[in-house]
Structure formats: C-alpha cells, structure tokens
Write a protein that holds these residues in place. Structure first.
Motif, short mmCIF file in Angstrom:
data_model
loop_
_atom_site.label_atom_id
_atom_site.label_comp_id
_atom_site.label_asym_id
_atom_site.label_seq_id
_atom_site.Cartn_x
_atom_site.Cartn_y
_atom_site.Cartn_z
N VAL A 184 0.75 -1.28 -0.07
CA VAL A 184 -0.19 -0.02 0.08
C VAL A 184 0.89 1.11 0.02
N ARG A 185 1.81 1.29 0.74
CA ARG A 185 3.10 2.39 0.66
C ARG A 185 3.81 2.55 -0.60
N GLY A 186 3.78 1.57 -1.11
CA GLY A 186 4.48 1.58 -2.42
C GLY A 186 5.66 1.02 -2.52
N ILE A 187 6.38 0.59 -1.33
CA ILE A 187 7.77 0.07 -1.16
C ILE A 187 7.87 -1.23 -1.59
N LEU A 188 6.72 -2.13 -1.66
CA LEU A 188 6.69 -3.30 -2.50
C LEU A 188 5.75 -3.11 -3.65
N ASP A 189 6.06 -3.89 -5.02
CA ASP A 189 5.29 -3.35 -6.08
C ASP A 189 4.08 -4.33 -6.27
N LEU B 272 16.73 -12.85 1.86
CA LEU B 272 16.84 -11.42 1.50
C LEU B 272 18.30 -10.85 1.13
N THR B 273 18.64 -10.10 0.04
CA THR B 273 19.74 -9.61 -0.12
C THR B 273 20.16 -8.19 0.24
N ARG B 274 21.37 -8.11 0.47
CA ARG B 274 21.82 -6.47 1.06
C ARG B 274 21.20 -5.54 -0.01
N GLU B 275 21.28 -5.89 -1.16
CA GLU B 275 20.82 -4.97 -2.14
C GLU B 275 19.43 -4.39 -2.19
N GLU B 276 18.58 -5.63 -2.04
CA GLU B 276 17.15 -5.45 -1.92
C GLU B 276 16.68 -4.70 -0.82
N TYR B 277 17.12 -5.04 0.51
CA TYR B 277 16.90 -4.40 1.57
C TYR B 277 17.34 -2.72 1.58
N ALA B 278 18.34 -2.75 0.76
CA ALA B 278 18.97 -1.19 0.73
C ALA B 278 17.95 -0.58 -0.09
N HIS B 279 17.27 -1.19 -1.17
CA HIS B 279 16.53 -0.45 -1.85
C HIS B 279 15.01 -0.14 -1.24
N TRP B 280 14.68 -1.03 -0.30
CA TRP B 280 13.40 -1.00 0.42
C TRP B 280 13.58 0.09 1.30
N LEU B 281 14.41 0.25 1.87
CA LEU B 281 14.80 1.35 2.81
C LEU B 281 14.84 2.65 2.18
N VAL B 282 15.42 3.00 0.98
CA VAL B 282 15.40 3.99 0.32
C VAL B 282 13.90 4.58 -0.15
N THR B 283 13.46 3.65 -0.71
CA THR B 283 11.89 3.91 -1.11
C THR B 283 11.07 4.26 0.16
N ALA B 284 11.27 3.47 1.25
CA ALA B 284 10.56 4.04 2.45
C ALA B 284 10.66 5.29 3.00
N LEU B 285 11.89 5.76 2.71
CA LEU B 285 12.20 6.75 3.33
C LEU B 285 12.18 8.16 2.45
N GLU B 286 11.91 7.70 1.28
CA GLU B 286 11.69 8.82 0.11
C GLU B 286 13.03 9.53 -0.15
N LEU B 287 14.15 8.82 -0.16
CA LEU B 287 15.40 9.42 -0.01
C LEU B 287 15.68 9.63 -1.75
N GLU B 288 16.37 10.76 -1.82
CA GLU B 288 17.03 11.09 -3.30
C GLU B 288 18.37 11.18 -3.24
N SER B 289 18.95 10.78 -4.28
CA SER B 289 20.50 10.80 -4.54
C SER B 289 20.98 12.32 -4.59
N GLN C 194 21.21 2.54 -8.14
CA GLN C 194 20.80 4.04 -7.77
C GLN C 194 20.31 4.00 -6.40
N SER C 195 19.67 2.92 -5.69
CA SER C 195 19.24 2.72 -4.46
C SER C 195 20.36 2.66 -3.32
N ARG D 31 29.03 -5.87 -1.67
CA ARG D 31 28.68 -7.19 -1.81
C ARG D 31 27.08 -7.29 -1.67
N PRO D 32 26.47 -6.76 -2.82
CA PRO D 32 24.97 -6.58 -3.04
C PRO D 32 24.44 -7.76 -2.84
#
Length: 361
Positions: free
Chosen positions: A43-48, A59-76, A94-95, A114-115
């Motif tokens: 519902v939050r759009g963190i998962l598709d 769960l991989t390190r790269e996946e969780y990094a992506h989830w957190l960046v999406t949740a926090l709505e962070l920009e590069s 990018q995440s 080590r993504p």
C-alpha cells in the motif's frame, strides 16, 4: 450515529462481509505469516505487489537497501559510486548509492558492498536503526549471543521498541540469514512505529486525532478473516466522546478525521492518504473503497457479484467524500445480484463489498 444505512443493509443484515485484500502478491495468501506487513508495504508503494513475493527466500543486501530508500523517500545527492562491486547495470545501483550517501550503509573495508550476499539479522537491525533512529526504551534484551556483536546496540534498541524478538528469551542469532518475509515484517513494524509519532500513521489501538486533519486510508492488518474495524469518536460540548463512525474494513477504506478527536483501530492501521501509493483492484477480490481519479479512473463500470459467495448480495456505494460518519456523503448505493452498472467522477469514492469491478465501459 452509525456510518450509513446502506452499508448496514448491504453487510450486516445479509451476512458478515468476507474479508479480502486487493493488495496481494500471487503467493501471499491468508496462510502467509507476514501477510499484514507485506500488504502494508505494498500500500505504501515500498513493494510493487507484482507476481510472487517468495517470502521464504533469503533477502539480499541490495534488496533491503532499495526497500529502505523507497520507504524513506530518499533522493540521490550526486552520481558518485563508492563501491567497486556495484555496477551501473545493477538493478539497485541507484538505491545503493543513495543509501550510502545518506549514511544507511557503509560496506566493507575492501571497498565492496557485496550486494548479492544475504542480509543477516544483525545487519538488518543496524540498517533499521540508522533509518528510523529509535531511542532505547526500558525493555532490556537478555540475548546472550550478542555481547561481542557489532549490531549489539541496534538489536537492544529495536528490541526495546517492540520491533524485533529473539528465537528464545536469550538467543537472537545475529548471524542468521534473513528471509524476505522477516525483512518485510521488521521494516513495516519499524515504519509504523516511527510514523505513528508524527500522525502520518495511526497504529492499532486508540489514537488521539484532534490535532490531525484530512484523509486517511484504513487498511486491514491481520490474517484473520473477520474483526478488522475502525471507530471514530467526536467530543461533544460536554466533553464526552460520542461514536461518530463505525465500520468493518474488508481491505481498505478512506476516512476523514477533520471532526474527530479519537480513532480506535482493531486489526487495522491508518495511513495518511498522501503516503499511500498502491491501491488498485487486483485479481478477483476487489472489496474495499477506491478514490476515483487516484485509485481508479473516472467513468462507467460494470460490477459483478463474486462467484465464490453467491449467497450474499453484492453491495456498492458512491460517496462524495471520504467517510466521516455523516450519511450525506452517500450519493448512491444499492445491493445487487449478478451485475450492477455505476458511473463515477474524479474526487468521488467507490465502495464495494462482495463484488468485482468487472470492466470499465
């Protein structure tokens, strides 16, 4: 005042509403232990919500990094890449760069991230603590296996906030691999706990909302088939709290808290509407409430009674606003057998129980 007569006739008198959910991966059923948290993140759009989630996979390190960046709505902040093993072709490049720039991840001493490696429970707690910055509370962990672990402080802090638990009272297993279901559960719990302090999320239980305003989406947050409800209370001139709204939540509904002082949620959580990114009718289970022009486009629709519950009438209602407890929000409502035809405009809300949005005409 009870919310609306139409809903009462369409559900309570004709049988209890069967709980469904439109936010669901193909393999996330009511048997999935972490379904409420996975649904919340969708519902939050963190998962598709597309295809299978594969909850038991690691769960991989790269996946969780992506989830957190999406949740926090962070920009590069820039285009720099610190890690020598994160290439531009990486799906999550990018995440990963963004997470590093915001201090969520640091990588290893050899300059790698080590993504593709599986995230460990200890690493997960450090990421969550950096992301949500919880303060340690009075509840102390008694895990004997974290004394010499880098993540010790994060584990203790998240445990004290009720985010994580151990396998036993004295064993956390910080080096054990994290599954996708576990990672989703801990992330959802962390975000709900944090956003509840700002009023962007309303957690299970009673919440003061007199200082809040606008629309909230109330979503089911349980694996139980029944018992997901919302109650809204307004304070009278005498200071007494009077029931203004009561409703069951088959999947999700919209409410407006402008004139409410307290909300009580049972097996549900509320999310500020502008934090919601993913409510769409999916599959064959469409029960819930949709904002026209946001969740579904304006136009004419054919509705169909659900095949698996032929003994219950279908029910729809068109509202001119989110639910407030005022009967006047209803423009049109009706029970139906087999099919019904409705036309909705931008800004209105379509509520559906025991039905499917068959097609747009």
């Amino acid at each position: 005042m009870i919310k609306k007569l139409g809903m009462t006739l369409g559900t309570l008198c004709l049988g209890t509403v069967l709980t469904t959910n439109v936010m669901a991966y193909d393999d996330v059923t009511t048997k999935e232990r972490f379904k409420p948290q996975i649904d919340y993140l969708e519902v939050r759009g963190i998962l598709d919500g597309q295809g299978n989630f594969n909850s038991s996979q690691t769960l991989t390190r790269e996946e969780y990094a992506h989830w957190l960046v999406t949740a926090l709505e962070l920009e590069s902040k820039n285009n720099k890449n610190k890690f020598k093993d994160v290439y531009s072709t990486n799906k999550y490049a990018q995440s990963i760069k963004t997470a590093e720039q915001h201090g969520l991840i640091f990588g290893f001493d050899d300059g790698t991230f080590r993504p593709k490696e599986t995230l460990t429970r200890g690493q997960m707690t450090m990421l969550l603590q950096r992301a949500f910055e919880f303060d340690k509370k009075g509840k102390l962990a008694k895990f004997k296996d974290i004394k010499n672990v880098r993540a010790k402080e994060s584990i203790e802090t998240l445990y004290s906030n009720g985010i994580i638990n151990g396998f036993t009272a004295t064993e956390f297993r910080p080096n054990e691999k994290v599954t996708k279901g576990q990672g989703a559960s801990f992330l959802a719990k962390s975000e709900i706990k944090k956003l509840a302090t700002t009023g962007e999320v309303l957690d299970i239980g009673s919440s003061e909302v007199g200082h809040l305003s606008g629309e909230y989406v109330i979503i089911k947050y349980t694996n139980q088939n029944f018992g997901a409800t919302v109650e809204g209370f307004s304070r009278s001139e005498s200071g007494q709290l009077d029931l203004a709204l009561i409703d069951s939540v088959p999947s999700q509904i919209y409410i407006n808290v402008d004139h409410m002082n307290e909300i009580t949620l049972k097996n549900t959580v509320g999310i500020k509407a502008d934090k919601v990114n993913n409510i769409k009718p999916k599959g064959k289970q469409h029960d819930g409430m949709y904002k026209v022009g946001v969740d579904i486009p304006a136009g004419k629709y054919k509705l169909k009674q659900k095949d698996d519950t032929p003994y219950l009438y279908g029910y729809y209602a068109i509202h001119n606003s989110a639910l407030t407890g005022d009967l006047s929000t209803i423009i049109k409502n009706d029970n139906f057998q087999r099919n019904a035809f409705v036309e909705v405009e931008d800004g209105q809300f379509l509520e559906l129980n025991n039905g499917v949005i068959l097609k747009k005409l």
